[in-house]
Design an enzyme around this catalytic site. Sequence first.
Site, short mmCIF file in Angstrom:
data_model
loop_
_atom_site.label_atom_id
_atom_site.label_comp_id
_atom_site.label_asym_id
_atom_site.label_seq_id
_atom_site.Cartn_x
_atom_site.Cartn_y
_atom_site.Cartn_z
N SER A 4 52.38 49.07 33.01
CA SER A 4 52.12 47.65 33.26
C SER A 4 52.48 46.00 32.57
CB SER A 4 50.57 47.63 33.16
OG SER A 4 49.65 48.59 33.95
N HIS A 47 53.94 52.25 37.87
CA HIS A 47 54.12 53.36 36.87
C HIS A 47 55.65 54.08 36.44
CE1 HIS A 47 49.93 54.41 37.15
NE2 HIS A 47 50.31 56.12 36.33
N LYS A 52 37.91 52.28 28.55
CA LYS A 52 37.38 50.73 29.20
C LYS A 52 37.42 50.68 30.25
CE LYS A 52 39.31 46.49 28.49
NZ LYS A 52 40.58 45.46 28.29
N ASP A 53 38.11 51.82 31.26
CA ASP A 53 37.95 52.12 32.84
C ASP A 53 36.94 52.49 32.68
OD1 ASP A 53 40.12 50.47 34.04
OD2 ASP A 53 41.14 52.21 33.59
N GLU A 75 33.21 37.74 58.92
CA GLU A 75 32.54 38.63 57.39
C GLU A 75 33.20 38.03 56.16
OE1 GLU A 75 29.92 40.40 57.62
OE2 GLU A 75 30.76 42.45 56.53
#
Lengths: 443, 279, 177
Positions: free
Chosen positions: A223, A219, A247-248, A291
């Site tokens: 971004s 922040h 959107k998220d 895994e």
Amino acid sequence: MSFPWANEYKPNHPFMQWMDEKLPIPRLVYNAVGAGYPVPRNLNYFWNFGFLALICLTIQIVTGIVMAMHYAANTAVAFDTIEQTVRDVNWGWAMRYAHANGASAFFVVIYIHIFRGLYYGSYKAPREMVWLLGVVIFLLMMATAFMGYVLPWGQMSFWGAKVITGLFGAIPFVGEPLQQWLLGGFAPDNAALNRFFSLHYLLPFVIVGVVVLHIWALHIPGSSNPTGVEVKSESDTVPFYPYFIAKDGWAVGAFALLFSIAVFYFPNALGHPDNYIPANPMSTPAHIVPEWYFWPFYAILRAFTQDFFIIPAKLMGVLAMFGAILVWFFLPWLDRSPVRSSNYRPAYKKFFWFGLIPTMAVLFYCGGAPAEEPYVMLSQLAALYYFAHFLIVLPVVSAIEKPLPLPYSITESVLGHDEGSHLRPAHGATEAVHPETAPGHTA
Amino acid sequence: MARILSILVGLFFTVALAWSFGLGFYTWATEPAAETAEHEFHRHPKEVHFASDGAFGKFDKQQLQRGFQVYKEVCSACHSLSHVAFRDLEQLGYSEGQVKAIAAGFQVPGTDQTTGEANSRPGMPTDYFPKPFANDIAARAANNNAVPPDLSLMTKARHDGPAYVYSLLTGYQAQPAELLKKFPDAKTPSGLHYNPYFANLNLAMAPPLTGEGQVEYGAGNPRPTVDQMAKDVSAFLIWTAEPKLEKRKQTGLAVCLFLLFATVLGYMSYRNIWAGKKH
Amino acid sequence: MAETEGVRRRDFINIAAVSAAGVAGVGIVIPLISQMSASADVLAASSTEIDISAIQPGQAIKAIFRKQPVFVRNLTPKEIEEANAVDASSLRDPQTLAERTKEGKENWLITMGVCTHLGCVPLGAGEGEVKGEFGGYFCPCHGSSYDTAARIRKGPAPSNLEVPEYEFSSDTVVKIG
Ligand code: HEM
Ligand code: FES
């Protein structure tokens, strides 16, 4: 930080004003994921994966706490308590499958998140710290996932614990005592199981802490975006709320749908059948594989089959396996290009798509395959390119390639024009990645 | 400087890998790996379908009861089922009374209430299926040095488990002459039994299902052929490994339909909010 | 006009989306709460069989039922008399001995060994334990006294010791639960 045009938090209700003076959590939220955080308007869906990673972390912590309520870390009963949870505890089966598949989902999301960072050059200044903290998170996730896999005390749990701690045994001089110290014994047993449980419960909260730092560090400059051009003016951004919440939000829905399909219809598809056999220290399963999310690194480990001068093959493998991740710590300084996004780096883009991506695919595939030919030879070639890519190709290509012209601004790239574009520097081709020009420093 | 260092480190790893690759390639090209009988004659499980397959699959309780009967009358002599309690059998459609009777038909470990010595007593619904052998040593001694594994989770503990169990039970055969011709050393040792569905081809378990009618199914059931019994017991073992299968799939349907609806709403809302905002 | 219609429709979709998220939240919380309630193996109806042939009049034993103690007491004729001498209606939890035992087996007093106050195990069933003022059981935690029918007579407990469900499988065996 914020951009000068960011909305300011102005509480109306007297209670919120009181709260804002005493403990300004609402302000923090407003500035972090609310209307007070301006975000580039041109982010594509790759930028949703950080948020999805937060969702995954939450799923893991919540279902993990539930599992811990029904689990006992004792080799005599660990396997049975898990079965009991699945069979008799209300919704126990759902919790178990959500937790096991949640780990896989988390890694899928994180690999895409890392891919985004690599392709769009998000690791470059001024976001080096975001990236470095990200690599720390990744290491912590690997440790957490490894120790979690040991807890059900099935065959793969036991032999995974033995083999992975065996890696430390490769270190000269201190290796063997170190391995014994890690396990609290000669082989995995109660001491190891108990400490793994304790740490498996602890580390996710450490991850939460590092995630807070990760987002805090992000922040400060804000971004990046698919063009890699820094934000210049208000028309380049939209407020996080409501735009990116929406959107998220829908991305979380889509993720939850895919995740539910896995949990409810293919809950064991990514697991290994051998882990439904209780641990047996006297007999190793025919194919031990970790895994799936460890496969690329496991392939690198197994690619070293010959001693190299005085260095034994075993040690080389271990060095390379850890080195393969540690090299990420140096990326911000290995990549000298002034341009972030690979979209504007024609030469590097080719190495990325035709070199790194197939390499990762091969490593993923070979890491899960038996240690036989041709898989070993394939992983040797792929591992060779992996190291060459980051340590040789990236520094050299980034220094000599001529990038494509960048748009003047995000606004210009979206709308085709920007009133401020007459300010474009004379050789508009490149935007220097200098911390001083990052808006965080002007605010 | 940093770049030179990085290139040196890069060369270190790449040269080491090239070295490993070169020697590996040379060995591979000059000494082809020996073929093995397992590699050539091992077979993947047969195609077989169960009522519980697929997104809407449900257990066929009648079949599960038959499978339970096969387990009880044949497999339970050697194999435990230690994660299953008698009370769980109510899920197969048995009444409370029937479950009590079934449980009472098994002897489970107990304690003499007057002397405190170990003894055995008839099972109760809350008891788990008893183990046929006291411990692994006893199991080994009775079974040609092999321990019969617990069956509760068998269909999840093997790749393609249900089909594997079915194939194994119906897959015993004489060792092919071809195999012996090609690998004379691979003759099935005495006491073991040839079965191409078993990983190393030779299995210590003698064919447990030997002929039609070995187990008597009541009226209204299919003929108890070896194939039918194998299928039924495999279906039963799907249930023992995953008793919550039906609930899982049904819950999944509701959850996924809801999420589909919610995601579409979420998408519409997203389009709404971004309407007019080019990005 | 058309404009506000559109706005209303859009608001509606946003509200619906947020509501769906709320429904999802509730749907997640329900299993998270429910997982903490007793699991199937704990709830599975269990029963305990007790051989009572060795309990002499005046003696009691402790057995276990659902992880808690059960007192099985063979009352002496004197204890039965004492219990019947009390006017049940004057008690805090009015019950007669007959209501608390099986017909024809009035000497067998079978109760949970769990004080109805806050759950301690009262004294009086074990060899040499004090039986309290009323000759039955005495809870040392906060001083509840029970009489020979295990009825609360003094102290903070609100009700008599609970009589579990049981039956005589034979003259010498009781099945609890
Ligand atoms: C628990 C794991 C993680 C969480 C919860 C997380 C969360 C986030 C969030 C919420 C963002 C902002 C949204 C976005 O850009 O997607 C972000 C950005 C970023 N993350 Fe992560 N992250 C995690 C792991 C990692 C890892 C493992 C790496 C790299 C090794 C990484 C590197 C980055 C970078 C470079 C950015 C900035 C991207 C840009 O602005 O272009 N993160 N992270
Ligand atoms: S618990 Fe018995 S008197 Fe309080």
